[in-house]
Scaffold this active site. Structure first.
Site, PDB file in Angstrom:
ATOM      1  N   ASP A  45      -0.496  -5.821   0.234  1.00 46.45           N
ATOM      2  CA  ASP A  45      -1.765  -6.045  -0.442  1.00 46.45           C
ATOM      3  C   ASP A  45      -1.620  -7.309  -1.268  1.00 46.45           C
ATOM      4  O   ASP A  45      -0.540  -7.601  -1.796  1.00 46.45           O
ATOM      5  CB  ASP A  45      -2.108  -4.874  -1.365  1.00 46.45           C
ATOM      6  N   VAL A  81       5.510 -13.579 -24.319  1.00 43.06           N
ATOM      7  CA  VAL A  81       6.325 -13.223 -23.162  1.00 43.06           C
ATOM      8  C   VAL A  81       6.890 -14.510 -22.562  1.00 43.06           C
ATOM      9  O   VAL A  81       6.195 -15.515 -22.455  1.00 43.06           O
ATOM     10  CB  VAL A  81       5.531 -12.400 -22.119  1.00 43.06           C
ATOM     11  N   GLU A  82       8.164 -14.471 -22.218  1.00 39.62           N
ATOM     12  CA  GLU A  82       8.824 -15.625 -21.602  1.00 39.62           C
ATOM     13  C   GLU A  82       8.378 -15.680 -20.143  1.00 39.62           C
ATOM     14  O   GLU A  82       8.433 -14.685 -19.423  1.00 39.62           O
ATOM     15  CB  GLU A  82      10.340 -15.462 -21.745  1.00 39.62           C
ATOM     16  N   SER A  83       7.892 -16.839 -19.697  1.00 38.51           N
ATOM     17  CA  SER A  83       7.212 -16.932 -18.411  1.00 38.51           C
ATOM     18  C   SER A  83       8.108 -16.662 -17.204  1.00 38.51           C
ATOM     19  O   SER A  83       7.651 -16.104 -16.210  1.00 38.51           O
ATOM     20  CB  SER A  83       6.518 -18.282 -18.264  1.00 38.51           C
ATOM     21  N   GLU A  91      -5.093   0.006  -8.642  1.00 39.70           N
ATOM     22  CA  GLU A  91      -5.339   0.422 -10.028  1.00 39.70           C
ATOM     23  C   GLU A  91      -4.042   0.603 -10.787  1.00 39.70           C
ATOM     24  O   GLU A  91      -3.916   0.190 -11.950  1.00 39.70           O
ATOM     25  CB  GLU A  91      -6.152   1.729 -10.040  1.00 39.70           C
ATOM     26  N   CYS A 113       0.849  -1.184   0.000  1.00 39.07           N
ATOM     27  CA  CYS A 113       0.000   0.000   0.000  1.00 39.07           C
ATOM     28  C   CYS A 113       0.892   1.244   0.000  1.00 39.07           C
ATOM     29  O   CYS A 113       1.832   1.329   0.800  1.00 39.07           O
ATOM     30  CB  CYS A 113      -0.900  -0.009   1.235  1.00 39.07           C
TER      31      CYS A 113
END
Length: 148
Positions: free
Chosen positions: A53, A68-70, A88, A46
């Site tokens: 969080d 995308v390479e994991s 957000e 936070c």
């Protein structure tokens, strides 16, 4: 495109900005399909209280030239553990960065955040309407129901 992390011992990046996302050639260029990544234990801090969080993230995308390479994605998401940001900002920032760098046909992210102050916060972002002809299943993350 040589992946930075694949096959290497890799420390967690110190921040999302320091994290490098690796992209590799799409092995099925020309075919429309959807990829889903789920991170059920995503954490950040936070920005007001510095308390942790927690969220369940679901990232869906329809690749174009790259995927995308994991491992790099896992390290990128892990870099948020000590990053202070609102729900957000985390959710939309992750989606926008992947979309801007990878340039998929389409991308969406759902951030299902656990309650803070008794209020769960869900954040959703997508790059536009999903491409026609691609199966896009529901994210199926149940709303928070508490202990009852």
């Amino acid at each position: 495109m040589t992946p930075k992390y694949l096959g290497q011992a890799s420390a967690l990046p110190t921040s999302p900005e320091a994290a490098v996302l690796d992209y590799v050639p799409n092995p099925r260029v020309g075919q429309r399909y959807m990829v889903r990544f789920v991170s059920p234990e995503f954490t950040s801090l936070c920005p007001v209280t510095a308390q942790p969080d927690f969220a369940h993230l679901v990232i869906d995308y329809v690749p174009d030239a790259t995927i995308v390479e994991s491992k790099s994605l896992k390290l990128f998401l892990g870099s948020f553990r000590n990053h202070q940001a609102f729900h957000e900002d985390c959710t939309v920032g992750i989606g926008a960065r992947l979309f801007d760098e990878m340039k998929p046909h389409w991308l969406r992210i759902g951030g299902y955040w656990y309650p803070r102050g008794g209020i769960p916060i869900d954040v959703f972002w997508q790059s536009g309407p999903p491409p026609e002809g691609v199966w896009v299943p529901a994210q199926d993350v149940p709303g928070y129901r508490g202990r009852g």
